[in-house]
Design an enzyme around this catalytic site. Structure first.
Site, PDB file in Angstrom:
ATOM      1  N   GLU A 247      -9.673  -1.760   5.657  1.00  0.00           N
ATOM      2  CA  GLU A 247     -10.236  -1.434   6.958  1.00  0.00           C
ATOM      3  C   GLU A 247     -11.512  -2.241   7.195  1.00  0.00           C
ATOM      4  OE1 GLU A 247      -8.394   0.222   8.801  1.00  0.00           O
ATOM      5  OE2 GLU A 247      -7.698   2.121   8.000  1.00  0.00           O
TER       6      GLU A 247
ATOM      7  N   ASN B 195      -7.341  -2.618  14.592  1.00  0.00           N
ATOM      8  CA  ASN B 195      -8.742  -2.897  14.234  1.00  0.00           C
ATOM      9  C   ASN B 195      -8.868  -4.114  13.316  1.00  0.00           C
ATOM     10  OD1 ASN B 195      -7.733  -1.953  11.836  1.00  0.00           O
ATOM     11  ND2 ASN B 195      -9.073  -0.167  11.676  1.00  0.00           N
TER      12      ASN B 195
ATOM     13  N   ASP C 140       0.823  -1.211   0.000  1.00  0.00           N
ATOM     14  CA  ASP C 140       0.000   0.000   0.000  1.00  0.00           C
ATOM     15  C   ASP C 140       0.855   1.258   0.000  1.00  0.00           C
ATOM     16  OD1 ASP C 140       0.948  -0.385   2.592  1.00  0.00           O
ATOM     17  OD2 ASP C 140      -1.012  -0.765   3.446  1.00  0.00           O
TER      18      ASP C 140
END
Ligand code: PGA
Length: 242
Positions: free
Chosen positions: A143, A136, A67
């Protein structure tokens, strides 16, 4: 899924570094999937030492990074292009033309993502992918969401990720709000995957990955469906799984 628990980050770096060393020794033209973040740094140190000691030759390797932040150019010291050179590429012999990092400054991010995905396919797919994990449960910048994103795409960062990454910037306001990231499908198509996690702030994410169900609310949980995944954790990251 194999889970290995080690005493500390240095041991994980050696273990993950050995997996990379043996991959490149046995297949010198391997396609390696690489990650940024604090967790892989000891792995990269091990890979550099293996090169310096004449044990591993990276000259035929091709790399793809997971990324990049949208808006940061190569020269920005928080860009992932810069990070990878600063922590690995400047010290080993992967040819620059064999290094692939998504561009954060492409005029058309969607086109950049499609071309990146095509480059991975043209290289024959990723042989060995290393992953960190977000607090998370994110992998790369995938995400928590309602669905698993398949291919390389542009993403909006969550507050949790901005909060976790602000330590590298002057303030939270300076953290880019968007990134380009390999998708969950791009990652799952890697032939072999290792995920590394250290520290108590990863304990919830590791619990969800190891003990929970497969859900896009914990993107890493999809790894349970892959046939060749090894998780390397330290005691603190594994603490909630006992
Ligand atoms: P970290 O990042 O290695 O800096 O904890 C991991 C991630 O967010 O994927």
């Amino acid at each position: 899924m194999v889970v290995k628990v080690y005493k500390d980050a240095a041991a994980i770096g050696a273990a993950a570094g050995m997996v990379f060393a043996s991959q490149v020794i046995t297949k010198p033209d391997s396609v390696l999937g690489l990650a940024t973040g604090s967790t892989p740094i000891p792995t990269y140190k091990f890979m550099i030492k293996a090169y310096e000691d004449g044990i591993v030759d990276y000259s035929k390797v091709t790399t793809f990074n997971l990324d990049e932040y949208v808006g940061l150019g190569h020269e920005h010291d928080q860009s992932y292009y810069y990070f990878m050179h600063d922590n690995l590429f400047n010290y080993i012999n992967v040819p620059e033309e064999s290094i692939n990092v998504l561009s954060g400054t492409a005029a058309d991010p969607d086109k950049e993502c499609a071309e990146y995905e095509a480059r991975i396919d043209a290289a024959g797919g990723i042989d060995l992918q290393i992953l960190g994990i977000g607090r998370n449960g994110h992998i790369a910048f995938n995400e928590p969401a309602d669905d698993f994103a398949d291919k390389t795409h542009k993403v909006a960062l969550t507050e949790s990720t901005i909060e976790a990454n602000k330590r590298f910037f002057a303030s939270a306001d300076d953290v880019p709000r968007y990134a380009v990231s390999m998708g969950i499908g791009s990652i799952m198509r890697a032939k072999k995957i290792i995920l590394i996690a250290t520290g108590a702030d990863k304990a919830d994410a590791i619990y969800a990955l190891v003990k929970g169900g497969v859900t896009p609310q914990c993107p890493a949980s999809i790894l349970r469906m892959h046939s060749d995944v090894t998780i390397f954790c330290d005691e603190a990251a594994y603490s909630k799984c006992k």
